[in-house]
Design a protein around this motif. Structure first.
Motif, short mmCIF file in Angstrom:
data_model
loop_
_atom_site.label_atom_id
_atom_site.label_comp_id
_atom_site.label_asym_id
_atom_site.label_seq_id
_atom_site.Cartn_x
_atom_site.Cartn_y
_atom_site.Cartn_z
N GLN A 174 0.83 -1.21 0.00
CA GLN A 174 0.00 0.00 0.00
C GLN A 174 0.86 1.25 0.00
N LYS A 175 1.94 1.21 0.78
CA LYS A 175 2.85 2.35 0.85
C LYS A 175 3.47 2.63 -0.51
N GLY A 176 3.91 1.59 -1.18
CA GLY A 176 4.49 1.76 -2.51
C GLY A 176 3.46 2.27 -3.51
N PHE A 177 2.27 1.70 -3.45
CA PHE A 177 1.19 2.09 -4.36
C PHE A 177 0.82 3.56 -4.17
N SER A 178 0.90 4.05 -2.94
CA SER A 178 0.49 5.42 -2.64
C SER A 178 1.43 6.47 -3.21
N ILE A 179 2.67 6.05 -3.57
CA ILE A 179 3.62 7.04 -4.09
C ILE A 179 3.88 6.88 -5.59
N PHE A 180 3.00 6.13 -6.27
CA PHE A 180 3.11 6.03 -7.72
C PHE A 180 3.05 7.42 -8.35
N SER A 181 3.83 7.62 -9.39
CA SER A 181 3.78 8.85 -10.18
C SER A 181 3.72 8.51 -11.66
N GLU A 182 3.17 9.40 -12.45
CA GLU A 182 3.01 9.16 -13.89
C GLU A 182 4.34 8.88 -14.58
N TRP A 183 5.40 9.55 -14.10
CA TRP A 183 6.69 9.44 -14.79
C TRP A 183 7.43 8.16 -14.48
N MET A 184 6.96 7.40 -13.51
CA MET A 184 7.70 6.21 -13.09
C MET A 184 7.62 5.10 -14.13
N ASN A 185 8.64 4.28 -14.16
CA ASN A 185 8.73 3.15 -15.08
C ASN A 185 7.55 2.19 -14.84
N TYR A 186 6.84 1.85 -15.92
CA TYR A 186 5.63 1.03 -15.77
C TYR A 186 5.95 -0.37 -15.27
N GLU A 187 7.14 -0.91 -15.58
CA GLU A 187 7.49 -2.26 -15.14
C GLU A 187 7.59 -2.34 -13.62
N LYS A 188 8.16 -1.30 -13.01
CA LYS A 188 8.28 -1.28 -11.55
C LYS A 188 6.90 -1.19 -10.90
N LYS A 189 6.02 -0.39 -11.51
CA LYS A 189 4.65 -0.30 -11.02
C LYS A 189 3.94 -1.65 -11.14
N ALA A 190 4.10 -2.28 -12.30
CA ALA A 190 3.42 -3.55 -12.56
C ALA A 190 3.86 -4.63 -11.58
N LYS A 191 5.15 -4.68 -11.28
CA LYS A 191 5.64 -5.67 -10.34
C LYS A 191 5.02 -5.49 -8.96
N LEU A 192 4.95 -4.24 -8.51
CA LEU A 192 4.37 -3.99 -7.19
C LEU A 192 2.88 -4.34 -7.19
N LEU A 193 2.17 -3.98 -8.25
CA LEU A 193 0.74 -4.30 -8.33
C LEU A 193 0.52 -5.82 -8.33
N LEU A 194 1.39 -6.56 -9.02
CA LEU A 194 1.24 -8.01 -9.05
C LEU A 194 1.48 -8.60 -7.65
N ASN A 195 2.56 -8.16 -7.00
CA ASN A 195 2.85 -8.68 -5.66
C ASN A 195 1.76 -8.32 -4.67
N TYR A 196 1.22 -7.11 -4.81
CA TYR A 196 0.10 -6.66 -3.98
C TYR A 196 -1.09 -7.60 -4.21
N SER A 197 -1.35 -7.95 -5.47
CA SER A 197 -2.46 -8.84 -5.81
C SER A 197 -2.26 -10.22 -5.17
N VAL A 198 -1.04 -10.73 -5.24
CA VAL A 198 -0.73 -12.05 -4.65
C VAL A 198 -1.00 -12.03 -3.15
N CYS A 199 -0.57 -10.96 -2.50
CA CYS A 199 -0.75 -10.82 -1.06
C CYS A 199 -2.24 -10.82 -0.70
N LEU A 200 -3.04 -10.10 -1.46
CA LEU A 200 -4.47 -10.04 -1.20
C LEU A 200 -5.14 -11.39 -1.45
#
Length: 287
Positions: A174-200
């Motif tokens: 959640q902490k990582g997701f809360s600091i997403f920015s438009e300019w950030m690399n999409y792969e890093k975002k995708a990895k965190l979203l996937l791991n977040y999904s696994v956790c849930l």
């Protein structure tokens, strides 16, 4: 000889026009200005021009220059990331140990990157999850912003996930997701979203999981990439099945298998086919 003169000399040797050299890198006018010594190019731009001209940065700056060290550090980081993506931790470990002198000269974000890699090696090479967590938690306090902070936070969440401490894992995702920015690399975002999904999913929070899965799918599809697409489709199918929507889940599983077939990921494709066979049998029995 100045940098602009060296660029012009090398360009002429390769029978390149300024347009040839600048294509996909910068404007032709920028190359002209550099060659005429009217502007000092950034290191990032020089790296791209050097690659196009088939020379290393020390051709322009000298072997021991800061710019040359920066180029070597960038190349090492890219190589480490390639092995990291394939989970080749022994290869990562070898690259770290065989480049100690270069790494010792790294500063700022580069230094933090190598410290992050050390934390990952504690976990995945040495199997010392507690040591990895202590290291990563200290590192996160020292890293205030940027994409690397996302990766460190994601790694902390992953370690808690490995320890089945879902509450703390979710807190960091959640902490990582809360600091997403438009300019950030999409792969890093995708990895965190996937791991977040696994956790849930592991907490049986299927509605919340599928929400994150849809965000991940939207992200990778918008980038027209197969990166993690199969994984997100698998978890979409998994959540839908758990929510009683077996037919929709089956369709997602089949799409995931197709992606893994395309990627020649035989292990995942075979595993998902077994799920598909089971689900098709269950649906047939209920008809």
């Amino acid at each position: 000889m100045k940098i602009g003169e060296k660029i012009r000399k090398r360009r002429k040797e390769l029978k390149m026009t300024q347009a040839d050299l600048s294509e996909g890198i910068c404007t032709q006018a920028m190359v002209s200005r550099i060659e005429k010594k009217k502007v000092k190019p950034s290191r990032e731009l020089m790296e791209k021009l050097a690659e196009r001209l088939a020379v290393s940065l020390h051709y322009f700056y000298g072997e021991d220059s800061v710019e040359s060290r920066y180029s070597k550090t960038s190349q090492l980081s890219r190589l480490i990331r390639q092995h990291l993506e394939r989970r080749e931790y022994e290869s990562v470990s070898y690259l770290i140990s065989s480049n100690e002198e270069l790494i010792s000269q790294a500063i700022g974000q580069d230094r933090m990157f190598f410290e992050w890699i050390n934390g990952l090696l504690y976990a995945y090479r040495d199997g010392e999850s507690d040591k990895a967590l202590r290291h990563l938690l200290r590192l996160e306090e020292m890293t205030k912003n940027g994409e690397l902070r996302i990766e460190i936070i994601d790694s902390i969440g992953n370690q808690y996930l490995r320890q089945d401490n879902y509450e703390l894992a979710e807190k960091y995702y959640q902490k990582g997701f809360s600091i997403f920015s438009e300019w950030m690399n999409y792969e890093k975002k995708a990895k965190l979203l996937l791991n977040y999904s696994v956790c849930l999913a592991k907490q049986n929070k299927y509605n919340e999981c599928i929400n994150k899965v849809f965000q991940g799918l939207s992200l990778v599809i918008s980038k027209n990439t197969l990166f993690l697409l199969g994984d997100f489709l698998y978890y979409k199918g998994y959540c839908l099945e758990k929510l009683g929507q077996k037919k929709d889940g089956l369709r997602s599983y089949k799409k995931a298998r197709t992606i893994f077939d395309i990627q020649k990921n035989e292990n995942y494709a075979v595993s998902i086919q077994l799920i598909i066979d089971r689900l098709e049998k269950e649906l047939a029995e209920n008809d």
